[in-house]
Design an enzyme around this catalytic site. Structure first.
Site, PDB file in Angstrom:
ATOM      1  N   GLU A 192       0.833  -1.215   0.000  1.00 11.88           N
ATOM      2  CA  GLU A 192       0.000   0.000   0.000  1.00 11.88           C
ATOM      3  C   GLU A 192       0.865   1.262   0.000  1.00 11.88           C
ATOM      4  O   GLU A 192       0.711   2.160   0.834  1.00 11.88           O
ATOM      5  CB  GLU A 192      -0.970  -0.026   1.190  1.00 11.88           C
ATOM      6  CG  GLU A 192      -1.947  -1.194   1.102  1.00 11.88           C
ATOM      7  CD  GLU A 192      -2.976  -1.226   2.214  1.00 11.88           C
ATOM      8  OE1 GLU A 192      -2.862  -0.420   3.164  1.00 11.88           O
ATOM      9  OE2 GLU A 192      -3.907  -2.052   2.145  1.00 11.88           O
ATOM     10  N   GLU A 240      -3.812  -9.062  -0.283  1.00 10.55           N
ATOM     11  CA  GLU A 240      -4.405  -8.879   1.045  1.00 10.55           C
ATOM     12  C   GLU A 240      -5.905  -8.848   0.887  1.00 10.55           C
ATOM     13  O   GLU A 240      -6.439  -8.106   0.056  1.00 10.55           O
ATOM     14  CB  GLU A 240      -3.892  -7.593   1.689  1.00 10.55           C
ATOM     15  CG  GLU A 240      -4.333  -7.387   3.132  1.00 10.55           C
ATOM     16  CD  GLU A 240      -3.636  -6.180   3.753  1.00 10.55           C
ATOM     17  OE1 GLU A 240      -2.400  -6.064   3.591  1.00 10.55           O
ATOM     18  OE2 GLU A 240      -4.309  -5.352   4.388  1.00 10.55           O
TER      19      GLU A 240
END
Length: 810
Positions: free
Chosen positions: A427, A503
């Site tokens: 991220e 994820e």
């Protein structure tokens, strides 16, 4: 392609250290060409900065004597005012100093001596005899320093380490503080295999034969040309030689890379079901030097296909993985092989076959275990690049240190058969920034300079076409964090590209807590960027798999999509275990996460059995919740099951009806008006009973039950026994709301390493000889000392019948 792990022999042939007062003497130090000594024992520790802490003359006699690995934060008190914040675990940081005095015999004067640190959190400075060896800011990277030029042979030597975790917040999760991984003292002759100095690949693998290419980096510290013989032998799991190669050469440079090509007939392939390991034994012999270095390897080939997904050894399969942070619950960041093994055993029993090392290089022991137990690893490097997420996180050091840190990670881990994916970022804030067009290719080039046998990915929470990391073309697998609603249209967005769910999910549960009704979804929090002011007064979350944050999804919803499409190569669920810090959806007084399939103490939540019913061939019938409610309350009863056509539910002998899964259902449910007694479920196939499960209304707490996961443990000062504490009524039923305070006592050569109960809100210390039960359960972790013998562990509580369990340390 063959991936395997270059691994220094940290047990066989390792040199013993004996403690004499504060001196560690290396016995027989010069007797073997290469020795790898456990350097964990007998360190002095001071919490707080010390002026001149590196000075040899400093008197550290008043400092605390301890063994590594060590995490001082886990020993502290929880407080919302600790600068780590509740999101960082609400425990203190600070500055700590470690010192150790040891001797090296004169016979080693013509050898090379190194110290290896597996991980120090964070910003470590290391000195030997007052000489500064170096600084490493990254708290997760392994590193080495040479000690040789500064040692007093046959005299006293002092290692000093300053660890600075005072500037916070520097992490979005609990980091721990200190020398929390193992330390090793390595001695070699002047001609020896370099640190992480073997690289083994298999350019062609079939069931009938495999080509093995071995590149060995040899250091020559003699400052002269030296003739040597390099003998490389591959041993099978039984220790039998299966192939070998001999190369004679002159080492003219300080560092030489030598390549040998071998062929192995009828190889046994490494897989998640049969993780077969070979050993590459590298021997160097010369006129005045010799060395032996062992590299465990696994032979396998794998592929990610844009349309067909993932295959291992030609067999199509999905990666069924979880993400996990590095802490080990109440043990904190302190690495322990048995604690890691226990976690992996529980995940394996659930059907899990993959681990993502979120969001940093893992402890070497984790990868060793994944090699041995059959897990596919996504080995992750960074949580940020040049732009940070926390004020004082790694972005402050990225420009100066990313190349060195990433190179060290790849060199250390590239021989592990379990490692099949490199992740260069999670991220990353720059994914929407044009700077990613520069940084992503640079990181990929660093990886490719050391290993081209694995694909590279990033975990993207903004995986649309505006993502500059993806646009750069630097990554091989397009990683999606969440966005399960976009999976089906992946090829519309990225034609011909390969998918991995880096994820997923972020389902929220408190073990043993249930809110009605169960069939409505709660979005907690509704927005990530605004304070959460809803929820339950006690900061609990229902365990029905119906609570998720705005960015996530429930376990069932995600798995329904994943199992539907072949091109979805695999998933890594957030998370396998609860972890310290990041207590979404709440903040203080919560101090640990709710995301885990298994709670912080290692007790499975109900959703564990959904995965077990889907991911394994084991026959499953799991019904919940407990059966202690207010009279007349309407209660939703769920069942996860497999290998059966239907399940019938009974209450006090009366049938409440038969239910069966239809369509893409993953559970069945009855809405039942509560009355005390016995709830019984029977699964059937073709009319025949498969399994029966019962839940009884429990009475008041009456006694304690203790169950040790292992009663025979090693007397090595590191082995653990995990003892589950259950609060039962007089009939042996678990009391589901029991919160009794339980006191522990231990007799024998062991101590209580930590205690826990899985409660995300508890502020009781982990380092204690007591714990309150949480929803009927608690945990005590017993750690051995170094003497063999019986260990008696006793639990007592006011008003309850106590219990004892006897362990044997051998």
């Amino acid at each position: 392609m063959l991936l395997y792990k270059a691994f220094l022999q940290k047990a066989a042939g390792a040199l013993c250290l004996s403690l004499i007062a504060v001196l560690f003497t290396l016995k027989g130090f010069g007797q073997q060409a290469r020795t790898v000594a456990d350097f964990d024992k007998g360190w002095h520790f001071n919490l707080g900065d010390v002026k001149g802490g590196e000075d040899v003359s400093l008197n550290d006699a008043g400092w605390r004597l301890l063994n590594l690995p060590h995490d001082w934060s886990i020993e502290g008190k929880f407080s919302k005012d600790n600068p780590a914040t509740p999101e960082g675990g609400a425990l203190p940081g600070g500055i700590g100093w470690y010192r150790k005095t040891f001797t090296v015999p004169a016979a080693s004067k013509n050898k090379l001596v190194y110290i290896d640190f597996d991980g120090v959190y964070q910003k470590s400075d290391v000195w030997v005899n007052g000489h500064h060896l170096g600084f490493r800011p990254n708290g997760y990277i392994s590193f080495r320093y040479e000690l040789t030029p500064y040692l007093n042979f046959n005299g006293k030597n002092t290692i000093a380490v300053k660890v600075d975790n005072s500037v916070q917040p520097n992490s979005r999760w609990y980091s721990g503080s200190g020398i929390y991984r193992n330390v090793w003292l390595v001695t070699t002759d002047k001609i020896a295999v370099d640190h992480w100095g073997t690289y083994v690949i298999t350019p062609a693998v079939t069931d009938k034969s495999t080509d093995v290419k071995i590149v060995t980096t040899i250091l020559n510290g003699t400052k002269a040309s030296q003739p040597v013989t390099l003998t490389t032998t591959i041993l099978n799991a039984q220790g039998k030689t299966v192939t070998s190669s001999v190369l004679k050469t002159d080492l003219k440079d300080a560092s030489s890379r030598l390549t040998q090509d071998l062929k192995l007939d009828n190889p046994t392939l490494w897989s998640v079901d049969r993780p077969y390991l070979y050993k590459v034994v590298t021997k160097i012999s010369g006129a005045n030097s010799s060395d032996q270095y062992t590299t465990p390897i696994g032979i396998r080939y794998f592929n990610f296909d844009a349309d067909k997904g993932f295959s291992l050894n030609g067999k199509a399969m999905k990666i069924l993985g979880v993400c996990d942070h590095h802490d080990l619950g109440s043990l904190g960041a302190t690495v322990n092989t048995r604690a890691l093994e226990r976690q992996l055993q529980m995940l394996k029993a659930m059907g899990c076959n993959g681990i993502r090392t979120s969001h940093n290089p893992p402890a070497p022991e984790l990868l060793d275990l994944c090699d041995k137990m059959g897990f596919i690893v996504m080995d992750e490097a960074f949580d940020c690049w040049e732009k940070g997420k926390a004020k004082y996180d790694y972005h402050l050091f990225f420009k100066e240190w990313h190349k060195r840190d990433l190179e060290d990670q790849i060199l250390r881990d590239r021989n592990h058969p379990s490692v099949m994916i490199w992740s260069i970022g999670n991220e990353i804030p720059q994914q929407g920034d044009t700077s990613a067009l520069r940084v992503a290719p640079e990181l990929t080039a660093i990886v490719h300079s050391l290993d081209r046998t694995r694909p590279i990915t990033t975990a993207n929470d903004r995986p649309d076409t505006s993502n500059k990391i993806i646009k750069s073309g630097a990554i091989d697998l397009i990683g999606y964090n969440y966005h399960e609603f976009d999976y089906a249209k992946f090829h519309d967005r990225y034609p011909g590209k390969k998918f991995i769910a880096t994820e997923t999910t972020s389902g929220l549960e408190t073990r043993g807590h249930y809110d009605m009704p169960s069939d409505s979804i709660r979005i907690w929090p509704a927005r990530w960027d605004k304070p959460f002011k809803e929820g339950n007064p006690d900061n609990s979350v229902s365990a029905y798999d119906n609570v998720r944050p705005a960015w996530g999804s429930t376990h069932e919803a995600t798995w329904k999509v994943m199992k539907k499409y072949d091109f979805l190569s695999g998933m890594f669920i957030w998370t396998g275990f609860d972890y310290m810090g990041e207590p979404t959806p709440y903040s203080w007084p919560s101090r640990s996460s709710y995301f885990g399939i298994i709670d912080l103490a290692g007790f499975p939540k109900d959703i564990y059995y959904m995965y077990q019913s889907e991911w394994t061939n084991k026959t499953v019938l799991h019904i919940f919740p407990h059966w202690n409610w207010a009279p007349g309350k309407t209660v939703d009863v769920w069942a996860f099951y497999n290998n059966a056509d239907e399940v019938e539910l009974y209450l006090n002998g009366k049938s409440l009806g038969v239910k069966k899964k239809t369509g893409d259902d993953l559970h069945i449910m009855w809405r039942v008006k509560y009355e005390p007694g016995t709830l019984k479920a029977v699964s059937r196939k073709n009319g025949k009973t498969v399994l029966t499960r019962e839940i009884h209304t429990a009475g008041t707490p009456a006694k304690i039950e203790l169950t040790a996961d292992r009663k025979n443990i090693k007397a090595d000062s590191k082995d653990l026994s995990f003892i589950t504490v259950r609060i039962l009524d007089k009939d042996g039923n678990l009391v589901p709301n029991a919160d009794n305070l339980v006191n522990f006592k231990i007799n024998g050569e062991a101590f209580i390493a930590s205690v826990d109960n899985g409660d995300e809100v508890s502020h009781d210390p982990f380092k204690a000889n007591y714990r309150k039960a949480f929803n009927g359960l608690a945990l005590a972790i017993v750690q051995t000392k170094e003497k063999a013998g019986a260990i008696t562990f006793t639990a007592t509580s006011v008003g309850l019948k106590g219990a004892s369990v006897v362990l044997q340390a051998k």
